[in-house]
Design a protein around this motif. Structure first.
Motif, PDB file in Angstrom:
ATOM      1  N   MET A 234       0.809  -1.209   0.000  1.00  0.00           N
ATOM      2  CA  MET A 234       0.000   0.000   0.000  1.00  0.00           C
ATOM      3  C   MET A 234       0.847   1.266   0.000  1.00  0.00           C
ATOM      4  SD  MET A 234      -2.218   1.769   2.929  1.00  0.00           S
ATOM      5  CE  MET A 234      -0.794   2.772   3.278  1.00  0.00           C
TER       6      MET A 234
ATOM      7  N   ASN B 227       0.800   3.055  -3.079  1.00  0.00           N
ATOM      8  CA  ASN B 227      -0.549   3.331  -3.565  1.00  0.00           C
ATOM      9  C   ASN B 227      -0.735   4.837  -3.799  1.00  0.00           C
ATOM     10  OD1 ASN B 227      -3.395   4.270  -2.722  1.00  0.00           O
ATOM     11  ND2 ASN B 227      -3.738   2.103  -3.188  1.00  0.00           N
TER      12      ASN B 227
ATOM     13  N   ARG C  49       1.213   7.506  -9.031  1.00  0.00           N
ATOM     14  CA  ARG C  49       2.021   7.144  -7.867  1.00  0.00           C
ATOM     15  C   ARG C  49       3.349   7.907  -7.924  1.00  0.00           C
ATOM     16  NH1 ARG C  49       2.594   0.975  -8.554  1.00  0.00           N
ATOM     17  NH2 ARG C  49       2.728   1.650 -10.724  1.00  0.00           N
TER      18      ARG C  49
ATOM     19  N   GLY D 151      -4.669  -0.531  -6.619  1.00  0.00           N
ATOM     20  CA  GLY D 151      -3.764  -1.537  -6.073  1.00  0.00           C
ATOM     21  C   GLY D 151      -4.416  -2.854  -5.705  1.00  0.00           C
TER      22      GLY D 151
END
Length: 521
Positions: A1, A4, A94, A168
């Motif tokens: 994460m 992310n 990202r 994700g």
């Protein structure tokens, strides 16, 4: 994460409150995949430690960072003492950008393709990881995508994530966990809205998944820590990854390596036992020699084989001979072989005992590695097996095959003439000399290191090579002569590559070429 879009959006937002007005005082690297940026303003200091490897990329924000006195290099010198104007983030991407006057420093946090790239007035200038050649063509003005979720079209999780890949894998797993695919339209809309609301909140969880740590927007599994700051969460992940996750991965790699060594040694012992039984049950070469000597009158000249009466067992047997050698000389060779039979049998027994001892050592180290609570204690065990990392192969020195193992240089002759050069001209008297016993093959020399004994693993590896580069390369086990070079001499008139060994020890090994010697963590 931690890579992310929504998490990086929180990091860039927090950096946008901290960095503007600060100057980039230092930008350097002292590790291959790490870039350190130190920003200052008056007495205030802020550090970004970008750890960007193909295995794990993360940003750490330590309170302070001490630069090493050597082996560091300054990077992005164009930004030296430049003042930060703003921090922005391309929508749906990202990545984030630290903006200076006339320059943009892009943090592209694309997992295993993470990089930091400098642009001047929007034009590519240079980048941190030059191996990522595709970044040469990156246009900073065109990256990003519109984040506009359509809550009327509600496909299954797999299709939905394909439409919005920046969400994700973990978001997909959470949607599935909430029963998204099994819900009706209203249910899917409600679940999706709940997930999107969670992604937009400033609440992060450090999850402990059986010693593997990761960040999450969702409280599931074992929550180790909670954060409302993305910067603090990212730093905690960095610390926990290298303190626990990375250590556990290193443990798994070493456990795998030790498992391979145990299996390999068990197979070696199995072959050694088979060879031992074979030799113990097989008639002594001296009996064959006796039969030959008792029947010299019945052996034709230059015979390759002959059927003779075996007075030991009252039967006729076929005996193979060497046509280039007289029966008497061949019998003499068999008597010598019989004389060495006890030495060969004892060598096999010693090798079996050594193998069993090594297996026990491997198992003890395996247990110690599993129980190690920190990298310092684990590294003591790991270093022990790093010494067995792959050999450095060269083919230039003296025209011999050359490689290094555990710091010892090992030379292998290429042919009979090359063997003579290696043994008679190149090897020193205290070097160790090895050769497969009773067959033609390469001379192998381990160079002596004054004051240091030859480690058993080095001798075994060199012996395996000597066995491989001989006519016994297909045997499961091969006897190999080991002696100091000073006990090896050339007899006048002997064929090319032939020598006389005056003092020897024999060990039994599995033949293995240069490409079969190493194991990696």
């Amino acid at each position: 994460m931690h890579n992310n879009y929504f998490f990086i959006k929180n990091i860039s937002s927090e950096l946008g409150e901290i960095l503007p007005g600060m100057q980039l005082a230092e930008c350097f690297s002292q590790n291959k995949d790490e870039l350190i940026l130190i920003f200052t303003h008056q007495e205030k200091e802020f550090v970004i430690q970008a750890h960007l490897t193909s295995v794990f990329s993360v940003l750490n924000f330590p309170k302070e960072y001490f630069r090493a006195k050597k082996n560091t290099v300054n990077l992005f010198n164009e930004l030296k003492n430049a003042t930060v104007e703003s921090v922005t983030q391309p929508e749906g991407e990202r990545a984030f950008v630290i903006n200076f006057h006339g320059y943009q420093l892009l943090f592209k946090l694309f997992g295993n393709r993470a990089n930091i790239i400098l642009f001047e007035q929007g034009t590519f200038c240079k980048m941190f990881k030059n191996s990522l050649r595709q970044d040469l063509n990156l246009d900073i003005n065109s990256i990003g995508r519109v984040v506009d979720f359509d809550l009327t079209a509600l496909p299954d999780v797999r299709t939905f994530i394909k439409q919005y890949p920046f969400l994700g894998k973990e978001t997909a797993e959470y949607l599935t966990e909430l029963g998204y695919d099994d819900a009706d339209s209203n249910g899917r809309r409600s679940i999706l809205q709940k997930v999107l609301d969670t992604l937009n909140q400033k609440h992060f969880y450090l999850i402990n998944d059986d010693g593997q740590y990761h960040l999450s927007f969702f409280a599931h599994g074992e929550v180790a820590q909670e954060f409302t700051s993305a910067i603090e969460a990212s730093s905690a992940l960095y610390v926990h990854f290298f303190k626990y996750t990375w250590l556990n991965r290193q443990k798994q790699a070493l456990e795998s390596k030790l498992g391979q060594l145990i299996k390999k040694t068990e197979k070696y012992i199995e072959n050694a036992y088979s060879k031992l039984i074979e030799l113990e049950e097989k008639a002594s070469p001296s009996q064959t020699a006796d039969i030959i000597m008792a029947n010299l009158h019945a052996i034709p000249p230059k015979a390759e084989s002959v059927n003779l009466y075996d007075f030991y067992n009252d039967r006729h047997v076929d005996i193979s001979l060497n046509p280039d050698m007289s029966p008497q000389k061949f019998a003499s060779k068999l008597y010598q072989k019989a004389k060495n039979r006890p030495v060969e049998l004892q060598s096999i027994r010693d090798n079996i005992a050594g193998g069993e001892s090594r297996i026990q050592e491997y198992k003890n180290d395996l247990q110690l590695a599993k129980e190690a609570e920190n990298y310092k204690s684990f590294n003591k065990i790991k270093k022990k097996y790093e010494r067995e990392d792959p050999e450095k192969v060269s083919t230039t020195e003296g025209n011999f095959k050359t490689f290094e193992f555990m710091g010892f240089k090992i030379l292998v002759g290429r042919n009979a003439a090359n063997n003579d050069v290696l043994t008679q001209q190149y090897a020193a008297k205290n070097d160790l000399w090895l050769h497969a016993r009773d067959v033609s093959g390469s001379h192998v020399v381990i160079r002596n290191k004054p004051g240091k004994p030859f480690p058993a693993p080095v001798i075994e590896k060199a012996a395996s090579v000597a066995a491989f580069y001989s006519k016994r390369k297909t045997d499961s086990l091969c006897p190999v002569i080991v002696t100091e070079k000073k006990f090896v001499r050339k007899v006048k008139g002997a064929p090319t590559g032939a020598v006389k060994v005056e003092k020897e020890k024999v060990i039994m090994v599995e033949p293995a070429g240069l490409t079969h010697l190493s194991f990696r963590v």
